[in-house]
Design a protein around this motif. Sequence first.
Motif, PDB file in Angstrom:
ATOM      1  N   ASN A  49       1.350  -1.039   0.189  1.00  0.00           N
ATOM      2  CA  ASN A  49       0.064  -0.398   0.551  1.00  0.00           C
ATOM      3  C   ASN A  49       0.954   1.401   0.087  1.00  0.00           C
ATOM      4  OD1 ASN A  49      -2.071   1.890   0.711  1.00  0.00           O
ATOM      5  ND2 ASN A  49      -2.677   0.807   1.983  1.00  0.00           N
ATOM      6  N   PRO A  50       1.692   1.403  -1.096  1.00  0.00           N
ATOM      7  CA  PRO A  50       2.316   2.575  -1.201  1.00  0.00           C
ATOM      8  C   PRO A  50       1.958   4.238  -0.966  1.00  0.00           C
ATOM      9  CG  PRO A  50       1.913   2.198  -3.552  1.00  0.00           C
ATOM     10  CD  PRO A  50       1.476   0.844  -2.313  1.00  0.00           C
ATOM     11  N   LYS A  51       0.613   4.435  -1.107  1.00  0.00           N
ATOM     12  CA  LYS A  51       0.252   5.803  -1.063  1.00  0.00           C
ATOM     13  C   LYS A  51      -0.315   5.755   0.503  1.00  0.00           C
ATOM     14  CE  LYS A  51      -1.123   7.070  -5.147  1.00  0.00           C
ATOM     15  NZ  LYS A  51      -0.497   8.089  -5.306  1.00  0.00           N
ATOM     16  N   ASN A  52       0.192   4.219   1.562  1.00  0.00           N
ATOM     17  CA  ASN A  52      -0.639   4.107   2.925  1.00  0.00           C
ATOM     18  C   ASN A  52      -2.450   4.841   2.529  1.00  0.00           C
ATOM     19  OD1 ASN A  52       1.241   3.642   4.586  1.00  0.00           O
ATOM     20  ND2 ASN A  52       2.415   5.567   3.639  1.00  0.00           N
ATOM     21  N   LEU A  53      -2.387   4.470   1.535  1.00  0.00           N
ATOM     22  CA  LEU A  53      -4.384   4.498   1.509  1.00  0.00           C
ATOM     23  C   LEU A  53      -5.354   4.657   2.713  1.00  0.00           C
ATOM     24  CD1 LEU A  53      -5.217   3.950  -1.390  1.00  0.00           C
ATOM     25  CD2 LEU A  53      -4.684   5.874  -0.935  1.00  0.00           C
TER      26      LEU A  53
END
Length: 282
Positions: free
Chosen positions: A169-173
């Motif tokens: 989850n690279p955008k830390n959604l």
Amino acid sequence: MKKLSILIGLILLIFVSAACNEKTDAENNHVKVGIRSSEIKTWEFIKEKAKEEGIDLELVTFSAQVDPNQALADGDIDINAFQHVAYLDTFNTQNHTDIQPIGTTIIAPIGLYSNKFDSIDDIKAGSKIAVPNDPSNWGRALMLLQEYGLITLTDDFDGRGGVDKIKENPKNLEIIPVDGATTPRVMEDTDFAIINNGIALEAGLYLSDAIIHESETAKPFINVIAARNEDKDHPLYKKIVEIYQSEEVSQFIKKNYKGNFIPVQLSLEELATWKEAYSSKK
């Protein structure tokens, strides 16, 4: 002797009456079908077409808070048409039922909507995204986010959602599971919401309003007409499937739902391979 004659006469009368009632029911060809209000126009059209074939359709409309599968399992309706095949599989697993798809109807692509943003580029680090919290549609929402490169799912992903199904989850959604029926309303409290097509339609949202939406070939999410296992080969129910899959009904759907619902005529043999789509999405 006279009393015996009267008794025999009464017994004969009961048998004749029962036979007449049975004949009347058979001639009426009465079928109760459970639906959601989002597809009422389609089924009212089908009802008229079925009437031409001598079939009396009774449309039983369920709110989002009531599962038509339970009504079907309990024998309150004869068939239902409101769900995709992945949802049906989850219901059967959780409730130890054996409801079977008897024909495909439509696909209603799930989409990402927002009251605040207009583009996928607006999804920034830490964005809050509401998703339906039932396992199959939660999984469907995660698949949509993966399809557009926003997350990566675990290697053993089986289509069911959960906080443990996200590998990267690279955008830390911030994924927020909520009751599916409330997803349009929670857009006020989140940045985005992934909303099931039928619920979006009821809220006045069209697929063209979605920022992103799943492809038309998402096999696990093809909707079906379903029946109890013992009724899956019922000729009357098969005739209703045939009517739904007719060209006339397909054109009606395309015209009246403005692209939100896409008619699908897929064989049950092909539909049975729907779980293969989970691995192909990775």
